[in-house]
Design an enzyme around this catalytic site. Structure first.
Site, PDB file in Angstrom:
ATOM      1  N   LYS A 117       0.846  -1.188   0.000  1.00 54.04           N
ATOM      2  CA  LYS A 117       0.000   0.000   0.000  1.00 54.04           C
ATOM      3  C   LYS A 117       0.883   1.240   0.000  1.00 54.04           C
ATOM      4  O   LYS A 117       1.784   1.372   0.822  1.00 54.04           O
ATOM      5  CB  LYS A 117      -0.899  -0.010   1.242  1.00 54.04           C
ATOM      6  CG  LYS A 117      -2.008   1.029   1.217  1.00 54.04           C
ATOM      7  CD  LYS A 117      -2.988   0.802   2.365  1.00 54.04           C
ATOM      8  CE  LYS A 117      -4.175   1.752   2.274  1.00 54.04           C
ATOM      9  NZ  LYS A 117      -5.177   1.496   3.322  1.00 54.04           N
ATOM     10  N   GLU A 140     -19.390  -3.761   9.687  1.00 49.66           N
ATOM     11  CA  GLU A 140     -20.305  -2.926  10.458  1.00 49.66           C
ATOM     12  C   GLU A 140     -21.349  -3.747  11.195  1.00 49.66           C
ATOM     13  O   GLU A 140     -21.761  -3.402  12.312  1.00 49.66           O
ATOM     14  CB  GLU A 140     -20.999  -1.923   9.529  1.00 49.66           C
ATOM     15  CG  GLU A 140     -20.101  -0.811   9.006  1.00 49.66           C
ATOM     16  CD  GLU A 140     -19.234  -1.239   7.838  1.00 49.66           C
ATOM     17  OE1 GLU A 140     -18.386  -0.459   7.406  1.00 49.66           O
ATOM     18  OE2 GLU A 140     -19.421  -2.390   7.341  1.00 49.66           O
ATOM     19  N   ARG A 173     -25.083  -0.474   6.204  1.00 46.85           N
ATOM     20  CA  ARG A 173     -24.772  -1.886   5.985  1.00 46.85           C
ATOM     21  C   ARG A 173     -25.220  -2.744   7.165  1.00 46.85           C
ATOM     22  O   ARG A 173     -25.303  -3.962   7.050  1.00 46.85           O
ATOM     23  CB  ARG A 173     -23.265  -2.047   5.751  1.00 46.85           C
ATOM     24  CG  ARG A 173     -22.781  -1.413   4.440  1.00 46.85           C
ATOM     25  CD  ARG A 173     -21.318  -1.009   4.497  1.00 46.85           C
ATOM     26  NE  ARG A 173     -20.427  -2.085   4.815  1.00 46.85           N
ATOM     27  CZ  ARG A 173     -19.833  -2.878   3.919  1.00 46.85           C
ATOM     28  NH1 ARG A 173     -20.074  -2.696   2.637  1.00 46.85           N
ATOM     29  NH2 ARG A 173     -19.014  -3.829   4.283  1.00 46.85           N
TER      30      ARG A 173
END
Length: 577
Positions: free
Chosen positions: A247, A332, A360
């Site tokens: 990343k 979530e 969600r």
């Protein structure tokens, strides 16, 4: 920096005649234009820098859009966009705002879905692959999903079905060891072990689910990715291609500070430092002050996040109280139901959520918290009318949360109210309480006779009452000051249940009640007020956002369209008296 190779690329087929040396140069040029733009505009830095090589390799070997790639979240699709005819949005400052930060089918036939939330790509790819087979068509289908997204329930549901297909499906797991922040959960210990054993570990969730599996260590090496894609192109069964990338690859500040550079505001390219750092007190500071007060007082609080600790600077709390801090990863649903379980056992959990991600977990909010009346506190950030991608709209949380039976949704207007509401939520036992963190700068005002369910009449006037929800209370006060008579200003506080006594009292000396909310009018607070006054002589005006997915509009354009400027509101008030 000059971009001689990129200048020749207008469509993916232009890549197929380039040598490895030219493709490598292209990767350097793309990395430069990516950084040049996001350093000025802000955007997803680390995710895009990490997939430059694999994206170039995909479009060199495969034949898009016949061969289809679905980018999970799609916040890493900048290189894909550059290679599919949209490079001017990175090369020319005048065109920086021409394209979305996510895939957008209206922009290009190479984009198939408008995606901004995580864990969706595998399930979408199973649908595309099964439809291809039923229709007797050909072509590869690839889902690109980050390791951090695998913890989302839909990703696991998608894997479960994908492994049963009997035809081409490529699942590229882009493993950089990170979600937005670091990964959390047992799944990631297994991925780590696979990385450390070059894919040879017996603890392989993908093989256990029935997939063919291949590990690629050098995901940022273009030659390696070209070779691997050549070998698996047109494969006749589902395969997981586990690719290790870095990343932020190619930009040291993004490598050193992976979480901070997941998405970054404009920054100095040479140093990586933020150009316009936030100064002064923030509502995040206010929240942490209250957390420490509660913890010191012995309130058995826990802090729970679903992979967004940076939104609330929750690692500040985690460093002080590591046993009471829980990051469940991008999940979530788990964050809400974990909180439910803790509350049942006597703890006072606080779930820290983004309003646009919390949707969600709607079933968990309703079923696990609402029906069970569990005293979980939910902090909700991002509730605002602002420019942005349609997948990241902050206007639907109020309608969603305020209409769940038994769930109280509070909208503080000052730091004093925010702290009082947190204290109330953590010490009541009636059910879940959500608190909408104000989107504006910190406001402060003395707090007396606080009652979370009673409207706060800040100024008593006549003829017109203006109810400003949360961050729009200052707008209500400004409107009142511009009227040529003495109107009433009210802070509603509770946007889920109406204070009927206060509203009834207004009937004595008011003709018009005005509501201002930084949320969708459909299902919102204003609708409740209008319904309450339906059979009375009181007229109502509701100001807020239209029920739609905004896209490309600027924040100022939206506010003007929705008549949320003082001048527009005053004009409407006068026209309705």
């Amino acid at each position: 920096m000059e971009t001689p190779i990129l200048n020749t690329i207008n469509k993916p087929t232009d890549l197929k005649t380039l040598s490895l040396e030219q493709l490598t140069q292209l990767a350097t040029e793309i990395r430069y234009v990516l950084l040049n733009k996001v350093s000025q505009t802000g955007g997803h830095v680390g995710p895009n820098l990490g997939v430059v090589e694999l994206t170039i390799a995909f479009h060199t070997i495969f034949n898009s859009p016949i061969d289809k790639v679905v980018w999970d979240v799609s916040h890493q699709s900048y290189t894909h966009k550059i290679l599919t005819g949209r490079k001017q949005a990175w090369l020319d400052k005048k065109h920086f705002d021409d394209v979305s930060g996510y895939t957008e089918p209206e922009e290009s036939p190479h984009d198939f879905f408008n995606i901004g939330h995580t864990s969706t790509s595998i399930a979408l790819a199973t649908g595309m692959a099964s439809a291809r087979d039923l229709e007797g068509k050909t072509g590869n289908v690839m889902a690109v999903i980050g390791d951090g997204s695998l913890s989302g329930g839909l990703a696991l549901e998608g894997l479960n079905i994908a492994s049963t297909l009997k035809s081409n499906l490529i699942i590229l797991v882009n493993d950089n060891g990170m979600a937005i922040a670091e990964n959390h959960g047992g799944l990631y210990e297994g991925l780590k072990e696979l990385r450390e054993t070059n894919g040879q570990s017996s603890h392989n969730i993908f093989k256990a689910m029935g997939f063919d599996y291949r590990y690629v260590e050098k995901g940022n090496d273009l030659e390696t990715m070209l070779k691997v894609f050549r070998e698996i192109k047109d494969i006749d069964h589902p395969i997981v291609l586990h690719v290790h990338t870095e990343k932020g690859h190619g930009y040291q500040p993004a490598v050193d500070h992976k979480e901070a550079f997941h998405w970054h505001v404009p920054f100095d390219l040479a140093t990586g430092k933020t150009l316009h750092p936030v100064t002064g007190e923030t509502y995040t500071d206010v929240i942490h002050n209250q957390l420490e007060k509660e913890f010191t007082a012995g309130t058995p609080i826990t802090a729970i996040t679903a992979a967004i600790p940076g939104m609330y600077d929750l690692k500040r709390f985690g460093r002080k109280h590591p046993k009471n801090y829980f990051d469940v990863g991008i999940a979530e649903q788990e964050s809400i139901t974990l909180a439910a379980g803790q509350a049942k056992m006597g703890l006072r959990p606080i779930a820290f959520e983004s309003g646009t991600f919390l949707q969600r977990a709607y079933d968990q909010l309703s079923h696990d918290l609402g029906i069970n009346k569990l005293p979980v506190t939910i902090m909700v950030s991002g509730g605002s009318i602002s420019a942005g991608d349609p997948t990241h709209q902050g206007i639907f949380d109020l309608a969603m949360l305020s209409n769940i039976p038994g769930l109280t949704y509070l909208a503080p207007t000052t730091k004093e109210e925010l702290q009082a509401m947190m204290h109330y939520a953590l010490h009541q036992n009636n059910g879940p309480v959500a608190i909408r963190v104000p989107s504006n700068d910190v406001h402060s005002a003395p707090l007396t006779d606080f009652d979370a369910h009673k409207m706060n009449v800040l100024h008593k006037g006549q003829k017109v009452a203006i109810l400003g929800v949360g961050s729009l209370l200052p707008l209500a006060e400004e409107v009142q000051q511009q009227l040529d008579f003495d109107g009433t200003v009210i802070d509603p506080r509770d946007v889920s249940e109406l204070d009927e006594k206060t509203l009834t009292d207004l009937e004595k000396d008011h003709q018009l009640v005005v509501t201002l909310e930084e949320a969708s009018l459909s299902g919102g607070f204003g609708e409740k007020v209008s319904r309450f006054y339906g059979n009375t002589k009181i007229r109502t005006l509701n100001f807020g956002a239209a029920k739609r997915f905004n896209d490309h509009e600027t924040t100022s354009e939206l506010w003007h369209e929705f008549k949320l400027t003082p001048e527009q509101i005053v004009t409407e008030i006068k026209a309705n008296l």
